[in-house]
Design a protein around this motif. Structure first.
Motif, PDB file in Angstrom:
ATOM      1  N   GLN A 132       4.028  17.150  -1.567  1.00 57.73           N
ATOM      2  CA  GLN A 132       4.686  17.502  -2.832  1.00 57.73           C
ATOM      3  C   GLN A 132       3.935  18.621  -3.568  1.00 57.73           C
ATOM      4  O   GLN A 132       2.703  18.618  -3.622  1.00 57.73           O
ATOM      5  N   PHE A 133       4.707  19.542  -4.082  1.00 57.50           N
ATOM      6  CA  PHE A 133       4.188  20.692  -4.857  1.00 57.50           C
ATOM      7  C   PHE A 133       3.321  21.650  -4.032  1.00 57.50           C
ATOM      8  O   PHE A 133       2.539  22.410  -4.589  1.00 57.50           O
ATOM      9  N   ILE A 134       3.465  21.556  -2.681  1.00 58.11           N
ATOM     10  CA  ILE A 134       2.846  22.594  -1.843  1.00 58.11           C
ATOM     11  C   ILE A 134       3.950  23.487  -1.303  1.00 58.11           C
ATOM     12  O   ILE A 134       4.935  22.993  -0.734  1.00 58.11           O
ATOM     13  N   ARG A 135       3.811  24.807  -1.532  1.00 56.75           N
ATOM     14  CA  ARG A 135       4.769  25.774  -0.980  1.00 56.75           C
ATOM     15  C   ARG A 135       4.179  26.259   0.340  1.00 56.75           C
ATOM     16  O   ARG A 135       3.170  26.977   0.353  1.00 56.75           O
ATOM     17  N   ARG A 136       4.761  25.795   1.444  1.00 56.19           N
ATOM     18  CA  ARG A 136       4.183  26.042   2.766  1.00 56.19           C
ATOM     19  C   ARG A 136       4.406  27.463   3.243  1.00 56.19           C
ATOM     20  O   ARG A 136       5.483  28.037   3.010  1.00 56.19           O
ATOM     21  N   ARG A 137       3.428  27.960   3.941  1.00 63.41           N
ATOM     22  CA  ARG A 137       3.512  29.281   4.558  1.00 63.41           C
ATOM     23  C   ARG A 137       4.798  29.427   5.386  1.00 63.41           C
ATOM     24  O   ARG A 137       5.144  28.541   6.171  1.00 63.41           O
ATOM     25  N   GLY A 138       5.497  30.554   5.172  1.00 63.30           N
ATOM     26  CA  GLY A 138       6.649  30.884   6.008  1.00 63.30           C
ATOM     27  C   GLY A 138       7.896  30.064   5.763  1.00 63.30           C
ATOM     28  O   GLY A 138       8.878  30.217   6.477  1.00 63.30           O
ATOM     29  N   THR A 139       7.861  29.191   4.751  1.00 64.56           N
ATOM     30  CA  THR A 139       9.065  28.373   4.518  1.00 64.56           C
ATOM     31  C   THR A 139      10.159  29.173   3.827  1.00 64.56           C
ATOM     32  O   THR A 139      11.320  28.781   3.810  1.00 64.56           O
ATOM     33  N   HIS A 140       9.814  30.309   3.224  1.00 62.73           N
ATOM     34  CA  HIS A 140      10.831  31.124   2.558  1.00 62.73           C
ATOM     35  C   HIS A 140      11.330  32.232   3.499  1.00 62.73           C
ATOM     36  O   HIS A 140      12.518  32.332   3.791  1.00 62.73           O
ATOM     37  N   ILE A 141      10.408  33.057   3.961  1.00 58.81           N
ATOM     38  CA  ILE A 141      10.766  34.155   4.870  1.00 58.81           C
ATOM     39  C   ILE A 141       9.754  34.163   6.009  1.00 58.81           C
ATOM     40  O   ILE A 141       8.546  34.022   5.774  1.00 58.81           O
ATOM     41  N   ARG A 142      10.244  34.330   7.232  1.00 59.68           N
ATOM     42  CA  ARG A 142       9.370  34.378   8.409  1.00 59.68           C
ATOM     43  C   ARG A 142       9.050  35.819   8.765  1.00 59.68           C
ATOM     44  O   ARG A 142       9.916  36.693   8.641  1.00 59.68           O
ATOM     45  N   ALA A 143       7.846  36.082   9.228  1.00 64.09           N
ATOM     46  CA  ALA A 143       7.519  37.417   9.746  1.00 64.09           C
ATOM     47  C   ALA A 143       8.561  37.784  10.796  1.00 64.09           C
ATOM     48  O   ALA A 143       8.908  36.962  11.650  1.00 64.09           O
ATOM     49  N   GLY A 144       9.086  39.003  10.715  1.00 68.31           N
ATOM     50  CA  GLY A 144      10.094  39.454  11.679  1.00 68.31           C
ATOM     51  C   GLY A 144      11.520  39.252  11.205  1.00 68.31           C
ATOM     52  O   GLY A 144      12.453  39.842  11.753  1.00 68.31           O
ATOM     53  N   GLU A 145      11.682  38.420  10.186  1.00 67.81           N
ATOM     54  CA  GLU A 145      13.035  38.142   9.683  1.00 67.81           C
ATOM     55  C   GLU A 145      13.557  39.348   8.884  1.00 67.81           C
ATOM     56  O   GLU A 145      12.818  39.947   8.104  1.00 67.81           O
ATOM     57  N   VAL A 146      14.838  39.683   9.088  1.00 65.78           N
ATOM     58  CA  VAL A 146      15.448  40.779   8.316  1.00 65.78           C
ATOM     59  C   VAL A 146      15.767  40.254   6.912  1.00 65.78           C
ATOM     60  O   VAL A 146      16.495  39.281   6.764  1.00 65.78           O
ATOM     61  N   VAL A 147      15.198  40.899   5.911  1.00 62.02           N
ATOM     62  CA  VAL A 147      15.454  40.448   4.533  1.00 62.02           C
ATOM     63  C   VAL A 147      16.592  41.233   3.890  1.00 62.02           C
ATOM     64  O   VAL A 147      17.303  40.702   3.034  1.00 62.02           O
ATOM     65  N   LEU A 148      16.756  42.497   4.272  1.00 60.24           N
ATOM     66  CA  LEU A 148      17.879  43.288   3.749  1.00 60.24           C
ATOM     67  C   LEU A 148      18.454  44.122   4.888  1.00 60.24           C
ATOM     68  O   LEU A 148      17.702  44.745   5.642  1.00 60.24           O
ATOM     69  N   ARG A 149      19.758  44.124   4.976  1.00 61.01           N
ATOM     70  CA  ARG A 149      20.443  44.869   6.037  1.00 61.01           C
ATOM     71  C   ARG A 149      20.770  46.292   5.582  1.00 61.01           C
ATOM     72  O   ARG A 149      20.996  46.527   4.390  1.00 61.01           O
ATOM     73  N   ALA A 150      20.834  47.208   6.535  1.00 55.86           N
ATOM     74  CA  ALA A 150      21.335  48.561   6.264  1.00 55.86           C
ATOM     75  C   ALA A 150      22.708  48.431   5.598  1.00 55.86           C
ATOM     76  O   ALA A 150      23.500  47.577   5.989  1.00 55.86           O
ATOM     77  N   GLY A 151      22.927  49.255   4.581  1.00 50.45           N
ATOM     78  CA  GLY A 151      24.202  49.181   3.868  1.00 50.45           C
ATOM     79  C   GLY A 151      24.111  48.402   2.574  1.00 50.45           C
ATOM     80  O   GLY A 151      25.072  48.349   1.815  1.00 50.45           O
ATOM     81  N   THR A 152      22.938  47.792   2.324  1.00 52.44           N
ATOM     82  CA  THR A 152      22.760  47.061   1.066  1.00 52.44           C
ATOM     83  C   THR A 152      22.444  48.049  -0.055  1.00 52.44           C
ATOM     84  O   THR A 152      21.629  48.957   0.120  1.00 52.44           O
ATOM     85  N   TRP A 153      23.071  47.854  -1.192  1.00 52.75           N
ATOM     86  CA  TRP A 153      22.761  48.665  -2.375  1.00 52.75           C
ATOM     87  C   TRP A 153      21.517  48.069  -3.044  1.00 52.75           C
ATOM     88  O   TRP A 153      21.421  46.850  -3.218  1.00 52.75           O
ATOM     89  N   LEU A 154      20.565  48.934  -3.371  1.00 49.57           N
ATOM     90  CA  LEU A 154      19.287  48.431  -3.890  1.00 49.57           C
ATOM     91  C   LEU A 154      19.294  48.354  -5.418  1.00 49.57           C
ATOM     92  O   LEU A 154      19.106  49.354  -6.114  1.00 49.57           O
ATOM     93  N   GLY A 155      19.539  47.157  -5.917  1.00 52.00           N
ATOM     94  CA  GLY A 155      19.400  46.875  -7.351  1.00 52.00           C
ATOM     95  C   GLY A 155      18.014  46.288  -7.602  1.00 52.00           C
ATOM     96  O   GLY A 155      17.157  46.250  -6.711  1.00 52.00           O
ATOM     97  N   ALA A 156      17.821  45.815  -8.813  1.00 55.17           N
ATOM     98  CA  ALA A 156      16.501  45.324  -9.215  1.00 55.17           C
ATOM     99  C   ALA A 156      16.005  44.187  -8.318  1.00 55.17           C
ATOM    100  O   ALA A 156      14.828  44.155  -7.927  1.00 55.17           O
ATOM    101  N   THR A 157      16.887  43.275  -7.953  1.00 51.84           N
ATOM    102  CA  THR A 157      16.420  42.115  -7.201  1.00 51.84           C
ATOM    103  C   THR A 157      16.080  42.490  -5.753  1.00 51.84           C
ATOM    104  O   THR A 157      15.155  41.929  -5.160  1.00 51.84           O
ATOM    105  N   GLN A 158      16.807  43.475  -5.215  1.00 49.91           N
ATOM    106  CA  GLN A 158      16.496  43.939  -3.848  1.00 49.91           C
ATOM    107  C   GLN A 158      15.169  44.693  -3.849  1.00 49.91           C
ATOM    108  O   GLN A 158      14.356  44.554  -2.924  1.00 49.91           O
TER     109      GLN A 158
END
Ligand SMILES: Nc1nc2c(c(=O)[nH]1)N[C@H]1C(S)=C(S)[C@@H](COP(=O)(O)OP(=O)(O)OC[C@H]3O[C@@H](n4cnc5c(N)ncnc54)[C@H](O)[C@@H]3O)O[C@H]1N2
Ligand code: MOO
Ligand SMILES: [Mg+2]
Length: 403
Positions: A132-158
């Motif tokens: 509980q209350f531990i944010r584990r390594r790699g549980t959100h995004i994994r190395a190698g994972e595509v976070v944004l695809r070509a064609g995405t418009w870059l707003g503040a959150t991107q």
């Protein structure tokens, strides 16, 4: 006269998306990404605490309650950014802050609210669950994972997620650099007194702002008098930094409307009378060795703005590579009757009420009435063949809201 649709088609046929460039992250804000971006690391990058509290081993706190608190020595302090304490031994705990690395051996975090907040030893009156209350390594995004695809418009959150994965440059279509020039010997700069027969230049401010709202970078060059040589040298000066040029004024039938004459010397610009109101006199073409597109818009402020909305904004958006090119058009019930010139598409300043799905004409139809334009949030678009709009008729409404 040429139709609006033909003129627009001719303009767009000459406009291409700008070539992708590697840009610094904040320069890429508002641009279209042209590469898939993959994370080069896990996120979180390491196990870390989600709470300010104590990192504990589960067997040391099992069954802890208000009545029977667990008492543990606090053997250290881990603040965010510290990596000094690597492990905790049985029967001990460490104080830990949100975002700080969780030491090996710890099974959970006890929030400080579940304790007496002790510094050298701590009384824990509630046991956390495993992990509980531990944010584990790699549980959100994994190395190698595509976070944004070509064609995405870059707003503040991107931009935010790119920074989070450590990317400081990305490949995007750059924003078009739009040079805005006002022509007219009657014009004076803001901050100067307008003498007899003079007015302040408003078009270049309005059009530069409109270009930015459309997604471009705008360079307001200011005023050039009705003088062919001065216009020529200003445009030659500016071409080096322009992906697109907008001028206003000097394209009608006036004896001193020098824009036409001047531009025929610089490149291939065609001048047309387009079947629309306001905005009838239009020029478009390319200038210079780089064939930079240029729009020569009519000088009347409302004509210039309508022309921008109908022809220039879609061109800027095509250069950016974003969709849709055009403003949204909805249908609404018109609250007031008005007449419209035959054979021309008319753009009437209006106030659109989304909830009621109604639109009301705002002010007069003449093309110098910029105050009315500033009170409008839409244009009522009246087809060429319609000469009378009656009260309660359903009309097309082009919405000017920022998209
Ligand atoms: N004989 C004819 N006269 C006009 C015609 C026509 O067909 N035959 N067309 C009218 C229409 S429609 C329009 S629109 C205007 C277009 O005029 P120009 O593009 O030549 O522009 P100017 O003559 O330079 O200026 C028109 C009007 O707008 C004011 N203006 C110009 N620039 C600015 C600025 N930067 N900021 C504020 N206001 C500006 C200028 O002072 C004039 O009042 O031509 C009609 N005439
Ligand atoms: O077409 Mo002018 O653009 O009506 O005022
Ligand atoms: Mg004129």
């Amino acid at each position: 006269m040429k139709s609006v649709d033909n003129h627009l088609a001719e303009v767009l046929a000459d406009i291409e998306p700008l070539a992708p460039m590697d840009l610094q992250l904040l320069d890429a804000h508002g641009c279209l990404l042209t590469e898939d971006v993959a994370a080069d690391r896990d996120l979180p990058a390491f196990d870390n605490s989600a709470m300010d509290g104590y990192a504990v081993r589960l067997p040391d706190v099992t069954g802890a309650s208000e009545e029977f608190p667990a008492l543990l020595p606090v053997v250290g302090d881990i603040m965010a950014g510290s990596a000094q304490i690597e492990r905790i031994n049985p029967g001990t705990c460490v104080r830990i802050m949100t975002g700080a690395p969780v030491p090996a051996g710890a099974d959970a975090i006890v929030p400080v609210e579940w304790t007496d907040g002790g510094i050298t030893q701590v009384r824990i009156h509630r046991a956390p669950a495993e992990g509980q209350f531990i944010r584990r390594r790699g549980t959100h995004i994994r190395a190698g994972e595509v976070v944004l695809r070509a064609g995405t418009w870059l707003g503040a959150t991107q931009i935010g997620v790119l920074a989070a994965i450590g990317r400081d440059r990305v490949k995007v279509r750059p924003k078009p650099r739009v040079v805005v020039v006002s022509t007219g010997s009657e014009l004076v700069e803001l901050g100067r007194e307008a003498g007899p027969g003079q007015i302040h230049d408003s078009n270049s401010f309005m059009l530069a702002a409109a270009a930015v709202e459309a997604g471009a970078v705008a360079y307001r060059v200011g005023i050039v008098p009705d003088d062919a040589e001065q216009l020529l040298s200003t445009l030659e000066d500016q071409l080096g930094r322009a992906d697109l040029v907008i001028t206003s004024g000097g394209v009608s039938q006036g004896a001193y409307d020098t824009v036409k004459e001047t531009l025929s010397r610089l490149g291939t610009v065609g001048f047309d009378r387009v079947a629309m109101n306001p905005g009838m006199p239009q020029g478009f073409g390319t200038i210079g060795t780089e064939a930079v597109p240029i729009f020569t818009l009519p000088g009347n402020p409302v004509s210039a703005y309508v022309s921008f909305e109908v022809f220039v904004r879609p061109a800027i958006r095509r250069m950016l590579g974003v969709e849709p090119l055009h403003r949204p058009v909805v249908q609404a019930r018109c609250l007031q009757a008005f007449s419209s010139p035959e054979g021309k598409r008319q753009y009437v300043r209006g106030w659109y009420d989304a909830e009621a799905e109604t639109v009301r004409p705002v002010g007069g139809h003449a093309s110098h009435l910029i105050g009315d334009l500033a009170q409008a949030n839409a244009f009522i678009v009246v087809p060429e063949e319609v000469t009378e709009v009656k009260r309660d008729d359903v009309v097309d409404v082009m919405l000017l809201e920022r998209t």
